[in-house]
Design an enzyme around this catalytic site. Structure first.
Site, PDB file in Angstrom:
ATOM      1  N   ARG A  54       0.753  -1.161  -0.047  1.00 14.32           N
ATOM      2  CA  ARG A  54      -0.042  -0.076   0.143  1.00 14.32           C
ATOM      3  C   ARG A  54       0.736   1.295   0.128  1.00 14.32           C
ATOM      4  NH1 ARG A  54      -5.013  -0.722   3.808  1.00 14.32           N
ATOM      5  NH2 ARG A  54      -3.317  -0.272   5.160  1.00 14.32           N
TER       6      ARG A  54
ATOM      7  N   HIS B 264       5.290 -27.781   9.772  1.00 11.68           N
ATOM      8  CA  HIS B 264       6.774 -28.396   9.837  1.00 11.68           C
ATOM      9  C   HIS B 264       6.795 -29.903  10.294  1.00 11.68           C
ATOM     10  CE1 HIS B 264       7.474 -24.403   8.593  1.00 11.68           C
ATOM     11  NE2 HIS B 264       7.510 -23.955   9.772  1.00 11.68           N
TER      12      HIS B 264
END
Ligand code: BG6
Length: 491
Positions: A50, A241
């Site tokens: 932005r 993970h």
């Protein structure tokens, strides 16, 4: 020598281009691959966020990030200049109307390159961004979307994201990142298992007593309190993970290394994980939260002080005794543990074999063989075997490792996981990325544990920073007459 698989020119648009992930991982990874001559020079890297910035401002952000992450011995101003000429920037508010997307569209339409959109932003913006891309006419056959973890915070939110992204991109255009799959030593798990004849005959309940998977960190929150407190160790580490490591250890041999062959085998493991309910979770899971202590001789604050909120009951440690209900693994526990502010950074998998059926040497040879796969740091594969200790004084048997240390055998620079993952996206190889059903199955199992904790109102046990979790984690193993391996020992 392995051949380098070439990459076609690509345009990579990083949403969240000036954010933490982009600066710490993505831009340095791309620069390192550029230094290795692996990025075609007419490729482009377009940052977007932005913030209003010029392309030159973005190049300065990238310069600082790459300089900080590059060994001065390989830094070259000339290479930097060439890399910087590939960088561009476009400010964009993704929630604004289609008009706002036009400048980005003008930059990338018609280049003829593969287009990669990397969403290094909050997952709550993934679907909106994908729809913005579609409305701006920026999705075509060879465009790809990369989604960072976490994909949701439970099964329902993950499904919502997958559905929303799937309205715009086909599954074979979606690259869901689990950066552990990009680590050298994690990739080596499959090579070790499926290219050596030694292991497969032993790789089952017949010869393996149990498996331990540890991912311990010495770091604390590292400025990520806002995200972490809403997540906790189970969602932040186990859902992705640790379960990926478990899959690679437990899966059946895939027919080939094609992405879907591998992913299909992994998902069978996830589906075979025995669900935990309130009763089994009480016995087979441990939640912990660190309190102040010493880590590597340095005093550190407890989680609540670091967070600035003494009411949080988020776990910073979790240990789980998991079971896989299939023929290969029935009755073989997989003990998982992960936590922050533990004694050291250490990720390893330990395959603990059964002892010999009958020891002719008596109790001294009772200790079982172990295969220790050190994922990080000090990457290595160590196979602990019994040998006779030489010298007089009777027959003494010792457990010592055959030691395959990466550092001693390979003099290479260690590429960061993101380098490999980014290049695999550019090559269109999905095998190191998670398929939607993988992510959702992992959430389903994790959701069961969260629900059980809620039902039991399980509060985390304290552990002193610098310790290896709460006492209950040691008891989880001790109860089964087993113990977590202490790094640096044969035990
Ligand atoms: C991330 C987690 O996915 O993995 C972090 O969000 C964690 O909390 C990190 O610290 C660990 O990754 P590595 O590569 O340092 O083991």
């Amino acid at each position: 020598m392995a051949e380098f698989v070439p990459v076609c020119p690509f345009d990579l648009v990083i949403f969240g281009g000036t954010g933490d992930l982009s600066r710490r991982k993505l831009l340095p990874a791309l620069f390192h691959r550029f230094l290795d001559d692996q990025i075609p020079e007419n490729s482009r890297i377009i940052g977007t966020s932005r913030t209003e910035l010029s392309a030159a401002d973005f190049a300065t952000v990238a310069y600082d990030a790459c300089k900080a992450a590059t060994n001065p011995e390989i830094w070259s101003d000339e290479s930097w200049e060439a890399f910087a000429s590939m960088l561009d920037y476009q400010a964009l508010d993704i929630s604004a109307d289609a008009e706002a997307w036009k400048p980005l569209a003008e930059k990338i339409k018609g280049s003829g390159h593969i287009t990669i959109y990397y969403l290094a932003m909050s997952p709550s913006l993934y679907v909106k961004t994908c729809h913005g891309l579609a409305e701006a006419g920026l999705v075509w056959d060879d465009s790809r979307i990369v989604l960072e973890k976490p994909i949701g915070k439970d099964l329902a939110s993950a499904t919502e994201i997958n559905d929303g992204v799937g309205e715009v991109f086909n599954e074979d255009q979606i690259y869901r990142i689990d950066h552990y799959l990009g680590k050298e030593t994690v990739q080596n798990l499959m090579v070790l298992r499926f290219s050596n004849v030694l292991f497969e005959p032993l790789w089952s309940r017949h010869h393996i007593d149990h498996v331990q998977i540890t991912v311990s960190e010495d770091l604390g929150l590292e400025g990520r309190a806002g995200y972490y407190d809403g997540s906790g160790a189970l969602r932040d580490m186990v859902q992705n993970h640790l379960l990926q490591l478990l899959c690679l250890i437990a899966m059946e041999p895939p027919n080939s290394i094609e992405a879907d062959e591998i992913r299909t085998e992994k998902i069978k493991v996830l589906r075979a994980l025995k669900p935990l309910d309130a009763e089994t979770a009480r016995r087979n899971t441990v939640r912990g939260q660190y309190v102040q202590g010493l880590v590597k001789n340095k005093a550190v604050r407890g989680y609540l002080e670091e967070l600035g909120d003494d009411a949080s009951s988020t776990e910073t440690f979790v240990a789980i005794k998991a079971e896989i209900d299939n023929w290969r693994w029935a009755g073989v526990p997989f003990y998982l543990r992960t936590g922050k502010r533990m004694s050291r950074r250490n990720s390893e998998v330990v395959i603990h074999f059964k002892p010999v059926a009958h020891s002719i040497f008596g109790p001294q040879a009772n200790e079982a063989n172990q295969l220790v796969i050190k994922l990080q740091p000090d990457e290595a594969v160590r196979l602990f075997l019994h040998i006779k200790e030489p010298g007089p004084g009777g027959l003494r048997i010792k457990s010592l490792p055959l030691n395959l240390s990466y550092a001693e055998n390979f003099m290479l620079r260690y590429p960061d996981a993101y380098e490999r993952l980014l290049m695999e996206v550019a090559r269109g190889n999905l095998s190191l990325f998670m398929r939607r059903d993988e992510v959702e199955s992992a959430w389903k199992w994790v959701d069961g544990i969260v629900a059980a904790w809620e039902e039991n109102q399980t509060k985390p046990d304290d552990y002193t920073a610098g310790a290896d979790g709460p006492l209950a984690a040691a008891m989880l193993m001790d109860r089964d007459d087993r113990a977590w391996r202490k790094p640096g020992t044969s035990k």
